[in-house]
Design a protein around this motif. Structure first.
Motif, PDB file in Angstrom:
ATOM      1  N   GLN A  28       0.818  -1.224   0.000  1.00 24.77           N
ATOM      2  CA  GLN A  28       0.000   0.000   0.000  1.00 24.77           C
ATOM      3  C   GLN A  28       0.845   1.265   0.000  1.00 24.77           C
ATOM      4  O   GLN A  28       1.834   1.368   0.716  1.00 24.77           O
ATOM      5  CB  GLN A  28      -0.915   0.028   1.217  1.00 24.77           C
ATOM      6  N   SER A  29       0.430   2.236  -0.807  1.00 25.16           N
ATOM      7  CA  SER A  29       0.985   3.588  -0.780  1.00 25.16           C
ATOM      8  C   SER A  29      -0.171   4.564  -0.968  1.00 25.16           C
ATOM      9  O   SER A  29      -1.239   4.192  -1.452  1.00 25.16           O
ATOM     10  CB  SER A  29       2.024   3.772  -1.891  1.00 25.16           C
ATOM     11  N   VAL A  30       0.013   5.809  -0.538  1.00 28.72           N
ATOM     12  CA  VAL A  30      -1.029   6.829  -0.701  1.00 28.72           C
ATOM     13  C   VAL A  30      -0.388   8.108  -1.221  1.00 28.72           C
ATOM     14  O   VAL A  30       0.695   8.498  -0.782  1.00 28.72           O
ATOM     15  CB  VAL A  30      -1.806   7.091   0.618  1.00 28.72           C
ATOM     16  N   THR A  31      -1.058   8.742  -2.187  1.00 31.81           N
ATOM     17  CA  THR A  31      -0.568   9.972  -2.794  1.00 31.81           C
ATOM     18  C   THR A  31      -1.702  10.978  -2.844  1.00 31.81           C
ATOM     19  O   THR A  31      -2.786  10.631  -3.327  1.00 31.81           O
ATOM     20  CB  THR A  31      -0.069   9.700  -4.231  1.00 31.81           C
ATOM     21  N   VAL A  47      -5.120   9.038  -3.344  1.00 28.75           N
ATOM     22  CA  VAL A  47      -5.100   7.829  -4.163  1.00 28.75           C
ATOM     23  C   VAL A  47      -4.292   6.763  -3.439  1.00 28.75           C
ATOM     24  O   VAL A  47      -3.106   6.961  -3.152  1.00 28.75           O
ATOM     25  CB  VAL A  47      -4.499   8.106  -5.559  1.00 28.75           C
ATOM     26  N   PHE A  48      -4.964   5.653  -3.131  1.00 25.90           N
ATOM     27  CA  PHE A  48      -4.315   4.514  -2.489  1.00 25.90           C
ATOM     28  C   PHE A  48      -4.007   3.487  -3.571  1.00 25.90           C
ATOM     29  O   PHE A  48      -4.890   3.110  -4.335  1.00 25.90           O
ATOM     30  CB  PHE A  48      -5.240   3.881  -1.446  1.00 25.90           C
ATOM     31  N   ALA A  49      -2.770   3.045  -3.635  1.00 27.91           N
ATOM     32  CA  ALA A  49      -2.370   1.995  -4.573  1.00 27.91           C
ATOM     33  C   ALA A  49      -1.903   0.800  -3.743  1.00 27.91           C
ATOM     34  O   ALA A  49      -1.364   0.966  -2.640  1.00 27.91           O
ATOM     35  CB  ALA A  49      -1.249   2.484  -5.476  1.00 27.91           C
ATOM     36  N   PHE A  50      -2.119  -0.400  -4.262  1.00 29.92           N
ATOM     37  CA  PHE A  50      -1.689  -1.605  -3.553  1.00 29.92           C
ATOM     38  C   PHE A  50      -1.605  -2.757  -4.540  1.00 29.92           C
ATOM     39  O   PHE A  50      -2.063  -2.651  -5.679  1.00 29.92           O
ATOM     40  CB  PHE A  50      -2.635  -1.942  -2.389  1.00 29.92           C
ATOM     41  N   ASP A  51      -0.980  -3.846  -4.106  1.00 26.80           N
ATOM     42  CA  ASP A  51      -0.814  -5.015  -4.958  1.00 26.80           C
ATOM     43  C   ASP A  51      -2.171  -5.565  -5.393  1.00 26.80           C
ATOM     44  O   ASP A  51      -3.150  -5.505  -4.635  1.00 26.80           O
ATOM     45  CB  ASP A  51      -0.038  -6.112  -4.224  1.00 26.80           C
ATOM     46  N   ALA A  52      -2.228  -6.098  -6.602  1.00 27.73           N
ATOM     47  CA  ALA A  52      -3.463  -6.687  -7.121  1.00 27.73           C
ATOM     48  C   ALA A  52      -3.929  -7.819  -6.205  1.00 27.73           C
ATOM     49  O   ALA A  52      -3.121  -8.564  -5.654  1.00 27.73           O
ATOM     50  CB  ALA A  52      -3.241  -7.211  -8.529  1.00 27.73           C
ATOM     51  N   SER A  79     -10.700   0.812  -8.896  1.00 32.67           N
ATOM     52  CA  SER A  79     -10.455   0.444 -10.290  1.00 32.67           C
ATOM     53  C   SER A  79      -9.240  -0.463 -10.387  1.00 32.67           C
ATOM     54  O   SER A  79      -8.428  -0.523  -9.471  1.00 32.67           O
ATOM     55  CB  SER A  79     -10.276   1.671 -11.164  1.00 32.67           C
ATOM     56  N   TYR A  80      -9.129  -1.141 -11.491  1.00 28.28           N
ATOM     57  CA  TYR A  80      -8.015  -2.039 -11.742  1.00 28.28           C
ATOM     58  C   TYR A  80      -7.293  -1.608 -13.002  1.00 28.28           C
ATOM     59  O   TYR A  80      -7.934  -1.315 -13.999  1.00 28.28           O
ATOM     60  CB  TYR A  80      -8.513  -3.487 -11.905  1.00 28.28           C
TER      61      TYR A  80
END
Length: 81
Positions: A28-31, A47-52, A79-80
């Protein structure tokens, strides 16, 4: 967001549910960085991004900030890709 609460008082994290069990996502990361104070502000996007992952539910969780014990999210989009 209100003067007495509505933001996360600790770093929010994304959790996913699989077969009724919630767990933290990996990677997880957040921007931009979430400020854990009222500076999180209204009308801001994080925006939170993380592993699929393949699951049946998603949530954002964390300790409430402010003198009241609540957090608020106006919109959650997943979204993916």
């Amino acid at each position: 967001m209100f003067g007495d609460g509505g933001w996360f008082g600790s770093a929010p994290k994304v959790q996913v549910r699989r077969d009724g069990v919630w767990s933290d996502v990996t990677g997880q990361s957040v921007t931009p960085s979430y400020p854990t104070s009222s500076a999180a502000g209204t009308d801001k996007t994080y925006v939170f991004a993380f592993d699929a992952t393949t699951d049946d539910g998603i949530r954002v969780t964390g300790a409430a900030g402010g003198s009241q014990t609540f957090t608020s999210i106006a919109e959650l989009e997943v979204s993916y890709g």
